[in-house]
Design an enzyme around this catalytic site. Structure first.
Site, short mmCIF file in Angstrom:
data_model
loop_
_atom_site.label_atom_id
_atom_site.label_comp_id
_atom_site.label_asym_id
_atom_site.label_seq_id
_atom_site.Cartn_x
_atom_site.Cartn_y
_atom_site.Cartn_z
N SER A 111 -1.64 -0.98 -4.08
CA SER A 111 -2.73 -0.12 -4.42
C SER A 111 -1.97 1.03 -3.47
O SER A 111 -1.30 1.12 -2.79
CB SER A 111 -3.90 -0.37 -3.51
OG SER A 111 -3.88 -1.18 -2.18
N LYS A 166 1.03 -1.21 -0.12
CA LYS A 166 0.21 0.10 0.40
C LYS A 166 0.83 1.36 0.11
O LYS A 166 1.87 1.06 0.67
CB LYS A 166 -0.50 0.09 1.35
CG LYS A 166 -1.75 0.96 1.90
CD LYS A 166 -2.91 0.72 0.08
CE LYS A 166 -3.89 2.08 0.26
NZ LYS A 166 -5.12 1.26 -0.40
#
Lengths: 339, 339, 339, 339
Positions: free
Chosen positions: B212, B143
């Site tokens: 992400s 992330k």
């Protein structure tokens, strides 16, 4: 009894009619076209001008009697394309079909029993001309009108009560009434059950209806397709997906086609957000997403699944499956060719 | 060497932490949590506040060292849920893993070699602590941050040149640099190829990275997972989908799990709109839809396919697969349990 | 009788509470806060998690009795910000106000007479405690619940009939019932007219109500504000815009404030897409845009106009004006300071 | 030297050409039409098929030499309509104008110096034929092409480097190059400054350019309009809004028209999200909203303001103001009639 052939071609824009070249390559001319069934790349909702644009372009090149059905929405991997149904040369095709139109649907009949009965009559008429029994009928496509803001306001001024107070809502009611008309024509339910289902969605449904609504027409257009399984080189089958991810049903269809030695040339399927708010008991968010209509979500998901299973993004997946298959599911028809 | 267990539970809202009940039912406590990996129901893009909301709720209940990765976007049939990775009781699990964090990524390093190398170091570190070789590593989750409008303006004022002039664009660059860091750590490419790939997307990619980006963090968080195939009752495998509808690859994974007598408990996959504008040679419209981001289209389509093939809407499908699998495709990891 | 002061500050994110610094700079502490009224940057519709996130952040720092109203949607030039109403120091303020809450609104009462009467009672209660007559009351803010998909499904299972079959629709009904409750409390209509207006929108309306609905609460929260025009240094006035571009009404308010030597510190206004489908006889497309909700269109347009006329993007413009002002228009309140 | 008259009429759909009735009511025929300038109700972005549909409908009824410019996007209160510029009868009009087209813009020239110089030449040509000096020129409208996904892929295959790697991005570059071409033609900047501004946006701008881009053309179409202030009964004026809520500039225009005893018949304005991320020092969220393009936000806000100030929703507000007025602002032109 009319035998049909099917020619499918990709489009580069809603008004791209170069698919006529593919038609000619198969030895047909535009005059042979009975129906144009296309997926265009708009939002598939109220303000989808890709539909109007495509319908306008095709109306200039096919016979006036041909039915033109443009379904908006190629979300995800779905690819814009057109399917042309033409009167078949020779006697090789087993695919039979016909088209019909209701008259103009009165604004106060839209989404109600008037529209339902008009569609029933048109479907029966088309089946008769195609020489199809209910059992041989594998696909009934209906394109139907919606209520514009102007229509709703006109009803209000006239003291009439339209079926919905907003345009998007009217699309669902129009699809529902059309699908029940198909169910009646195919003997899938009784008139009283159909009438009741107009009030209580999800209780009765057709296993062959595929309905979409749009602002570009005032009447309902109907296309019926069918075949006897063991005859001809172009055939159809159908089944019903019981939810949006019903893989076994699709695999059964594929297996049946395979057993006949066939290969699929086109898929027609309906998709919708399960109205229960869940799929397989798990919450989905299609109905609470205020940024993106649920019909678009559903087409993207079911389109991804079917494009994968059939290995082809040029398939017809249409959103909004009121009374078309069980809640959250939808009918699926394959047209396939055997050697 | 840390053995992990996996507990998965649906969520009713981004800040729903009732999944802790499922955790306790398995005999674990929040103190055992190593990582929380959730799908929340925002748009998965810049202004996805469901991610911040979920991260805030989970940060209140898990240990400070636990990594929290919230991936926005449950389009189509995908269902909001949370996956908790916990230190396993006993010695039954074969799943090993660890977490790590880079320090804060400087705004001028974002999407560039600085971020790439920081991620490489963190992945190597986590693999070492988990006792995983590159071959045993089946999943590397990252992330990473993005550039806000404020960040971009601050760069401009300071006379610095950020990697992108808009926030949405920065998300892609951040994912790309992180994925290349993973590829370096796993020996999937050379440092020079990785550096070149920052400029020319699609030339080099990782087969295990799942990245992400979001506005809710300033550093990069890393989770690695792996197993030796024949050991333990909880195992992982991975493969790479070569396009968004690569059914054979998924069926091979399912077959391999089946041959070990296992059943899949979670799927981690990446999805993206093929940058060529086509899937299987057919035009898609994900990159020309100004109403709906391409990452949302891609999640909906791949989510529909995988939810169907695995029979489960609670799977982790994340959008934006820059350098994660080949262009238009993406890595897919399954975690499965054998009796 | 409670005199209030108003402190306004911009926010950098939904959970940014640095506005407390502005509060302290004015000599107040969080304990003085009576109400927090914020505009956050979500879509203002069903899945607006910016509201939940903001409400959660503010609930941690203000007294439990303080009312927190977060209105989503800062389209166009509107800027995310927060307005804090605090118990005023000294006797300089002329602004009086109070807050109140109904109990939990039963799902079957939502959007119906039960909710309407509960709001009426709460508004009367708050007015009494603030020492405000109907004529002195210039602003009644209500935040009210909606029906989630789960609520609607629960009603269905229980054999109960909710006011709407979709979440977005329920937001409008909830706003309508709340606004009629305000109209009743202020004597703007009779109980029978209010009850009738629940069925026939647009016939009766309040000139001071500002209502928004959200998933983050189960009861209705009420804030009333008012003043006697010639007393105190902080005062309020209100008027009603008769359509979305009613410039003369705004100019009259500005002129009145100017004549008292004041300057405006905050504006509270409602906006909606005119349900007739036209503004000044010209067709608008807010109700036929399936890509973007009409409430977002309306906030953007009215926000642009008011931000221009007041020279300030940090104003409170809220969407969905059912029974708040005439159809297509809405109440507008200004709070202003005189030297 | 061509004197023009202006006829404006609302439209009920993108392909509604009933405005020809209004034209005939003024004593003109379609053969008199020099330019059609319409606002249609699509998203104004890449996949806005309302533009193609409108352009197709108008092309069937006006002379081949007439320029057709369709600008998508009627957000908020803006109302779809069409403005027809026709060769004026008699000598009463003071409005002069002409149209011109560049040839097809090569894909590698799009957004670059080649497009800029082609537009400059066309604008100079049109001004000469209209007999307008730079000072008398109050409006230069340009419609220019964009890069489709196919174009971008074709460049990639050919080893050429297009100005943008995505379609939406190419729209901005195309508008920027066109606006700089206008600035050059009107002597608003030097060739070297214009060339530099292609790389560094916001440094140089035109005060009369109004540019929009679309997929429905391959060349750039130009319309110039102007007048000498004190001559004729139909006149034009222009000014520049310095931000999206620059009310004083609009009021000055209104006052000047009023002093000549005139009334405004049409407004042409540009709108954009301020690239600094703020308006009047307050953060806006137009550039971080991944659900809704910033050009749509900007049109809605500026449209609301101008529709209010002019009391008319049928005005031409176009989005994307690169090099058209200062960053965040834009040129505004009024055409007005004096008795």
């Amino acid at each position: 009894m009319t035998f049909l052939d099917l020619v499918k071609a990709p489009t580069s824009a809603p008004d791209d009619i170069r698919a006529l070249q593919a038609l000619r390559a198969e030895g047909y001319s535009p005059a042979d076209v009975v129906a144009v069934i296309a997926k265009s790349e708009g939002n598939g909702c109220v303000n989808d001008f890709s539909r109007t644009l495509a319908a306008r372009a095709w109306a200039e090149v096919v016979p006036p009697a041909a039915v033109i059905v443009i379904s908006g929405g190629t979300e995800g991997v779905l690819s814009p394309h057109v399917t042309m149904l033409v009167r078949a040369h020779g006697h090789e095709s087993g695919l039979r079909g016909a088209v019909a139109s209701t008259g103009v649907i009165a604004k106060t009949d839209l989404g109600r029993i008037g529209q339902m009965l008009a569609v029933e009559t048109s479907v029966r008429d088309a089946m008769a001309r195609a020489g199809l029994t209910a059992q041989e009928t594998h696909f009934v496509l209906v394109k139907c009108p919606l209520l514009t803001s102007e229509d709703i306001e006109a009803c209000r001024v006239a003291g009439e009560s339209p079926v919905a107070s907003d345009t998007y809502g009217s699309m669902g009611h129009s699809r529902a009434a059309s699908a029940l008309g198909v169910a009646l024509a195919l003997g899938e339910c009784s008139p009283s059950d159909a009438a009741a289902a107009l009030e209580t969605p999800g209780t009765v449904w057709s296993s062959t209806a595929s309905v979409s609504s749009g602002a570009e027409l005032q009447d309902c257009k109907v296309v019926v397709l069918g075949s006897t399984e063991t005859q001809g080189r172009l055939r159809a089958r159908h089944s019903v997906m019981h939810d949006a991810i019903d893989v076994p049903v699709v695999q059964s269809l594929l297996k049946a086609v395979d057993e006949e030695g066939g290969h699929v040339v086109q898929v027609f399927a309906k998709a919708e957000a399960d109205p229960s708010g869940t799929v397989r008991g798990r919450r989905h968010t299609m109905l609470t997403d205020s940024d993106f209509q649920s019909t678009r979500h559903a087409r993207a998901a079911v389109g991804g699944l079917l494009a994968g299973l059939f290995g082809d993004p040029c398939i017809y997946v249409s959103g909004g499956a009121e009374n078309q298959g069980p809640p959250g599911g939808g009918p699926i028809t394959v047209v396939y060719r055997v050697p």
